[in-house]
Design an enzyme around this catalytic site. Structure first.
Site, PDB file in Angstrom:
ATOM      1  N   SER A   1       0.837  -1.194   0.000  1.00 26.91           N
ATOM      2  CA  SER A   1       0.000   0.000   0.000  1.00 26.91           C
ATOM      3  C   SER A   1       0.873   1.246   0.000  1.00 26.91           C
ATOM      4  O   SER A   1       1.990   1.230   0.533  1.00 26.91           O
ATOM      5  CB  SER A   1      -0.898   0.022   1.246  1.00 26.91           C
ATOM      6  OG  SER A   1      -1.597   1.243   1.354  1.00 26.91           O
TER       7      SER A   1
ATOM      8  N   TYR B   1      -2.006  -0.573  10.368  1.00 28.71           N
ATOM      9  CA  TYR B   1      -2.079  -0.878   8.935  1.00 28.71           C
ATOM     10  C   TYR B   1      -0.796  -0.434   8.234  1.00 28.71           C
ATOM     11  O   TYR B   1      -0.229  -1.176   7.416  1.00 28.71           O
ATOM     12  CB  TYR B   1      -3.292  -0.174   8.328  1.00 28.71           C
ATOM     13  CG  TYR B   1      -3.493  -0.421   6.851  1.00 28.71           C
ATOM     14  CD1 TYR B   1      -4.032  -1.620   6.391  1.00 28.71           C
ATOM     15  CD2 TYR B   1      -3.154   0.545   5.911  1.00 28.71           C
ATOM     16  CE1 TYR B   1      -4.233  -1.853   5.042  1.00 28.71           C
ATOM     17  CE2 TYR B   1      -3.340   0.330   4.556  1.00 28.71           C
ATOM     18  CZ  TYR B   1      -3.887  -0.866   4.128  1.00 28.71           C
ATOM     19  OH  TYR B   1      -4.070  -1.084   2.772  1.00 28.71           O
TER      20      TYR B   1
ATOM     21  N   LYS C   1       1.826  -2.937   6.199  1.00 31.81           N
ATOM     22  CA  LYS C   1       2.117  -2.797   4.771  1.00 31.81           C
ATOM     23  C   LYS C   1       3.587  -2.461   4.524  1.00 31.81           C
ATOM     24  O   LYS C   1       4.163  -2.875   3.500  1.00 31.81           O
ATOM     25  CB  LYS C   1       1.200  -1.743   4.157  1.00 31.81           C
ATOM     26  CG  LYS C   1      -0.265  -2.170   4.103  1.00 31.81           C
ATOM     27  CD  LYS C   1      -0.447  -3.459   3.311  1.00 31.81           C
ATOM     28  CE  LYS C   1      -1.914  -3.822   3.126  1.00 31.81           C
ATOM     29  NZ  LYS C   1      -2.092  -5.036   2.298  1.00 31.81           N
TER      30      LYS C   1
END
Length: 243
Positions: free
Chosen positions: A134, A146, A150
């Protein structure tokens, strides 16, 4: 492709994963879509009926090594593994619990490691692994767990590429920007509109636009490229958006 190759896609029943399954089937692959959502898997297989059985659905948990191994063993060849499964909860940093942090790391990072490792154990030279990381790996606010997961995917991708290059297995990552998926649609309409306005194109990417980039790395013609992360975000990661 003269010989039909087989591709596996985790998170294959929705969002970027679903778009990737359909794109790879269009390119001539036999595609095994793996997802834990039974209804979504069944719907995908129905929608892919035009591909004459080249799309197969398997309901499984991406972190269940035994189940992943059995699915891979059910096919005669493993040419491509696309690790697209992921979750993206949003919480302020000082409110993230230990369990929430572990949950995101488990799905987004361990859930890449397990299917990728099981796939490369069965791959012959020329195999390809594509991870979905991402743009958030560069940083962001409101989802530190998150971001960490990533960033870990990108590091894992590079490490795999370095170890597997002598086996002629290519490993690359696609780093999407803001994309119009079920995860982002869970935002309120105002939040979604505000996030879209921050994109250079004034809109999120379509899942199909990300899938096209995954298909690039999945092609045997690009097997000399390895260890790379391709940002597919309309140029936002370049910065300098001011006039």
């Amino acid at each position: 492709m003269n010989i039909q190759q087989t591709a596996f896609v985790t998170g294959g029943a929705s969002g970027i994963g679903r778009a990737t399954v359909l794109r790879l089937a269009e390119d001539g692959f036999r595609v095994i879509a793996m997802d834990r959502n039974t209804a979504a898997v069944e719907q995908l297989v129905k929608d892919a009926a035009a591909f004459d059985g080249r799309v197969v659905g398997c309901v499984t948990d991406v972190c269940d090594r035994k189940a992943i191994s059995a699915i891979l063993d059910s096919e005669s060849r493993v040419d491509v593994m696309v690790c697209a499964a992921g979750i993206g909860p949003s919480h302020p940093f000082d409110e993230i619990t230990d369990d929430e942090f572990r949950s995101v790391l488990e799905v987004n990072l361990l859930g890449v490691f397990i299917p990728a490792q099981e796939a490369v154990r069965r791959m012959k030279p020329g195999g390809r692994v594509i991870t979905v990381s991402s743009r958030a790996a560069l940083g962001g606010t409101g989802f530190a767990h998150y971001v960490a997961s990533k960033a870990g995917v990108i590091g894992l991708t590079r490490a795999m590429a370095m170890e597997l290059r002598q086996k002629k297995i290519a490993v690359n990552s696609i780093a999407p920007g803001f994309t119009d998926t079920g995860l982002t649609r869970a935002m309120s309409p105002d939040q979604h509109a505000a996030a879209s306005a921050l994109e250079p194109a004034g809109r999120p990417a379509a899942p199909e636009e990300i899938a096209n980039s995954i298909a690039f790395f999945a092609s045997p013609r690009t097997s000399f490229i390895t260890g790379q992360t391709l940002f597919v975000d309309g140029g936002k990661s370049l910065g300098g958006l001011g006039l």
